[in-house]
Design an enzyme around this catalytic site. Structure first.
Site, mmCIF file in Angstrom:
data_model
loop_
_atom_site.group_PDB
_atom_site.id
_atom_site.type_symbol
_atom_site.label_atom_id
_atom_site.label_comp_id
_atom_site.label_asym_id
_atom_site.label_seq_id
_atom_site.Cartn_x
_atom_site.Cartn_y
_atom_site.Cartn_z
ATOM 1 N N GLY A 100 7.230 4.307 8.450
ATOM 2 C CA GLY A 100 6.287 5.544 8.852
ATOM 3 C C GLY A 100 6.378 6.007 10.057
ATOM 4 C CB SER A 101 4.218 8.276 12.290
ATOM 5 O OG SER A 101 3.139 7.305 12.585
ATOM 6 C CB THR A 102 7.101 6.312 16.517
ATOM 7 O OG1 THR A 102 8.305 6.202 15.955
ATOM 8 C CG2 THR A 102 7.153 5.657 17.648
ATOM 9 N N GLY B 201 3.310 2.712 13.836
ATOM 10 C CA GLY B 201 4.384 1.433 14.125
ATOM 11 C C GLY B 201 3.881 0.704 15.524
ATOM 12 C CD GLU C 84 13.037 3.641 8.453
ATOM 13 O OE1 GLU C 84 12.867 4.539 9.554
ATOM 14 O OE2 GLU C 84 13.087 4.041 7.480
ATOM 15 C CB CYS D 132 12.402 8.647 9.011
ATOM 16 S SG CYS D 132 13.329 7.415 7.972
ATOM 17 C CE LYS E 255 -1.794 2.660 3.308
ATOM 18 N NZ LYS E 255 -1.858 4.028 2.592
ATOM 19 C CD GLU F 68 10.122 11.548 12.541
ATOM 20 O OE1 GLU F 68 9.149 10.910 12.596
ATOM 21 O OE2 GLU F 68 10.954 11.342 11.834
#
Lengths: 291, 478
Positions: free
Chosen positions: B236-238, B241, B258, B292, B184, B389
């Site tokens: 993507g974002s934490t 994740g 990641e 990132c 995706k 971030e």
């Protein structure tokens, strides 16, 4: 008072926790009776609490810099030293394993042999792991680029419930050989060999806090370790209930702990690398090449 | 300082042929979505609608996973590694052949400067496929045992900052290892992934080996949670994740994540100053800071603070912000209105918390999403702009006196993706590299990437590596 037949009355051991290189009782003041497989009383074990687990994490964090900063050669020698000191306590371990696991003394001795040999096997890995799992990377440009494994940090271990010494050894040794520090919850019903192992560690030049051993219930303490934000990885091998394992894994996601899920394990098999690599980070370093 | 006048040097759009609408790429063909609504993808530089894209709902995702499973069982799994390699080599060549078109399309849909998509993103995409192609028939040497096996179906969710490059990082190792893929792409940048679907067709890749399902978070969630997905890979974002790590708890799914970063870029007083300034600029303004591993926390040794700041600001005055398709452009458009709002919000927080904000004078286009290169000074470790971030062209500057203090500050973050070191002293580089808890350490350089070089984070920056032999291992069951 001497016994009826005049034989010497033995001095029994008090089994306590092993935290930060010391042997405290649980701060909660709790203890529980440990019986052999036939139900006969063996000893009281300290029943570790949430607070004990947190103290152990603090001790493990404090020990991490020094332990992971030692040379791999030095760590290897200390793991080997653990095997040496265990060898001297072979009879004691065999008696405890036999009583705890309901094994014949010869089978218990074999389990102790295997445990000692496992420490020797892992000791040898300390200064070889980086050569096996690291790499030099031929990037398309004028850069020197290499990757090295490093310890993840603090590994929480919910140790196997059945195999009180070989299982415990097989989950702790691969974590600490690379420089991680450990907070382990021993088998609940078979905790005595764990504390004796702690006594070995305390006299093997293993710095205090590198391994912390808690006796008590993994179901009670596990959630606090899984949700602890200063624990970097968790081994769920002592958890047999799938729902409980799922909840612990979900709690571990909060700070992205590296999770080792429970699996059917045969501790007598050759371990392979996976328990070591599970608790490694890989660091890649770049530098330009030029005059 | 007076600025050079440049004549615009626009890369032509004529090379790309964007269709008005796209279906989902399932089982080798573009198909209509059955249970989702179409959505529009726009150029963030102009807000012009580029195309209409289908949103895959759970039924579409299920269809894609079934196609991938069939392809895994019948075709790709049993195929000789040698032949999988040849398909991947074909794909690498097709990407090279269509490189200019893909670069323009990427800059249009993402907003990144053509200089970067042309010179960094697309060449690396081709290099990744070329690199992993060669692994496909050598898996027994990858460190996962004598008879390494693929996981099966990989569900992959990628971000919008390097759309095609992240696709390559995910798909190339997955296919080399023998997995099939449902991927995706990000909601705001689906076009190069759909162009990649065409490339799979041109390569005669067997149907179902690669499936592309477009959509937003809901689509990604359906993919990650699909019970027949064996391996999940996410960049993507934490926050997302973490949600994925929770959602796979109790399953047998293998996961690599990641996630975010807040990298320290550490400048010592003996650093080579010209290279360092370029490295700082590259560290935070590359790709509008939508990186990132961006060097978003600059740690400068106090003794050279004034000189570094002065030179950095002078260099920033010469950065050109504008049309991504202009070959002169250094900083393109912010990828979306939502991301621009987030950058604005955190920058406002920086000011409100007492940091001093500075940007060079620069004229921003009236249409589209833009943010000037920005530096905050007087930042403390507790400030949100030093901890969170921002994912934009915003640099927070802190100072230190000793190497130990630099290490302490650099590691004082829940993230651990990357770090930079600038010093002429070799022993200090290696000492610092040892101390920094980060997965990638750039010494006297920054933001370098290569298919042979493992990339990934410590701590809350995620787990697993992408790139190199280690990136391949993540797609092998062992």
């Amino acid at each position: 008072m001497p016994t009826k037949d005049g034989a010497r009355l033995e001095v029994r051991k008090t089994y306590k926790l092993y935290i930060g290189g010391a042997f405290p009782r649980s701060e909660s003041g709790r203890a529980y009776a440990v019986n052999n497989t036939k139900g006969k009383f063996l000893a009281n074990a300290s029943q570790a609490s949430r607070k004990d687990a947190r103290d152990a994490v603090v001790a493990a964090r404090k020990a991490f810099g020094g332990w992971s900063g030692k040379t791999a050669y030095n760590r290897g020698q200390i793991l080997y030293r653990i095997a040496e000191v265990m060898e001297g306590r072979h009879e004691q371990f065999s008696a405890e394993v036999a009583a705890s696991e309901g094994l014949s003394i010869s089978k218990a001795r074999a389990a102790v042999d295997a445990s000692i040999d496992r420490w020797v096997w892992y000791a040898g890995w300390a200064d070889k792991l980086a050569q096996i799992v690291g790499s030099s990377n031929p990037v398309a440009g004028p850069y020197f680029d290499f990757s090295l494994p490093e310890a993840t940090g603090i590994v929480a271990v919910l140790a196997p419930q059945e195999s009180s010494l070989l299982g415990l050894t097989s989950v702790i040794a691969p974590a600490i050989v690379s420089g991680n520090t450990v907070v382990a919850v021993s088998s609940f019903e078979r905790p005595l060999p764990a504390i004796t192992l702690g006594e070995v560690m305390a006299t093997s030049d293993l710095p205090g806090g590198v391994v912390n051993l808690l006796t008590g219930s993994a179901s009670e303490i596990g959630p606090w370790l899984a949700s602890h934000m200063d624990v970097n990885a968790i081994d769920l091998c002592g958890i047999s209930d799938p729902d409980e394992a799922r909840d612990l894994e979900a709690a571990s996601a909060e700070n992205l702990k590296r999770v080792r899920r429970p699996a059917v394990e045969d501790w007598s098999e050759s371990p392979g690398l996976s328990r070591m690599t599970q608790y490694l980070e890989l660091k890649t370093v770049w530098h330009p090449i030029g005059v | 300082m007076s600025r050079f006048e440049y004549a615009p040097a626009l890369e032509s759009r004529a090379i790309v042929d964007i269709k008005s609408s796209y279906g989902l790429f399932i089982n080798g063909a573009f198909t209509e979505a059955t249970d989702g609504k179409p959505f529009k993808t726009i150029s963030p530089a102009s807000e012009e609608v580029l195309a209409e894209v289908s949103e895959a709902g759970p039924a579409d995702v299920d269809k894609a996973v079934r196609a991938a499973r069939r392809a895994f069982d019948k075709v790709w799994g049993p195929m000789a590694g040698r032949d999988r390699a040849k398909y991947l080599y074909r794909i690498a060549r097709l990407i090279q052949e269509r490189a200019r078109e893909l670069a323009v399309l990427e800059s249009l849909d993402n907003g990144k400067p053509i200089r970067e998509s042309r010179d960094v993103d697309i060449p690396l995409v081709a290099a990744h496929f070329f690199y992993y192609a060669g692994w496909a028939d050598k898996l027994e040497y990858a460190g996962a045992g004598d008879d390494p096996q693929p996981w099966g179906v990989a569900g992959q969710v990628i971000p919008w900052n390097f759309p095609l490059l992240m696709l390559a990082w995910k798909i190339a190792p997955a296919l080399a290892a023998g997995n099939t893929v449902v991927l995706k792409p990000a909601e705001t940048t689906p076009l190069t992934a759909l162009a990649f679907a065409e490339i799979c067709q041109q390569a005669d890749l067997p149907p179902g080996v690669v499936n592309i399902v477009t959509g937003a978070g809901r689509t990604g969630q359906a993919l990650v949670e699909h019970p027949d997905v064996n391996k999940v890979a996410f960049t993507g974002s934490t926050a997302v994740g973490r949600a994925i790590a929770k959602s796979v708890a109790g399953t047998d799914k293998a996961v690599t994540l990641e996630l975010g970063g807040k990298a320290a870029n550490i400048v010592f007083e003996d650093a080579p100053i010209d290279q360092t300034i370029e490295g700082i600029v590259n560290g935070i303004f590359f790709n509008q800071g939508h990186v990132c591993c961006a060097g978003s926390r600059l740690l400068v040794q106090e003794s050279v603070y004034d000189e570094v700041l002065g030179r950095l600001k002078r260099r920033m005055e010469s950065l050109r912000v504008g049309d991504p398709l202009d070959k002169n452009t250094d900083i393109g458009a912010i990828n979306s209105a939502a991301q621009l709002a987030k950058i604005r919000e955190l920058s406002q927080v920086g000011e409100d918390e007492g940091s001093e904000r500075w940007s060079p004078e620069c004229e921003l286009p009236a249409q589209g999403f833009w943010f000037p290169p920005t530096v905050f000074t007087g930042v403390s470790q507790a400030h949100r702009i030093a901890r969170e971030e921002i994912f934009g062209p915003v640099l927070s500057v802190l100072t230190f006196r000793t190497p130990a203090e630099a290490v302490e500050k650099a590691n004082n973050t829940p993230f651990g993706l990357s770090a930079g070191i600038w010093t002429e002293k070799g022993s200090r580089i290696l000492w610092m590299a040892n101390q920094l808890r980060a997965g990638v350490v750039w010494a006297n350089t920054f933001n370098r990437f290569d298919p042979t070089s493992p990339f990934g984070g410590y701590k809350e920056s995620g787990y697993g590596r992408e790139g190199g032999r280690h990136g391949l291992e993540a797609y092998l069951a062992h």
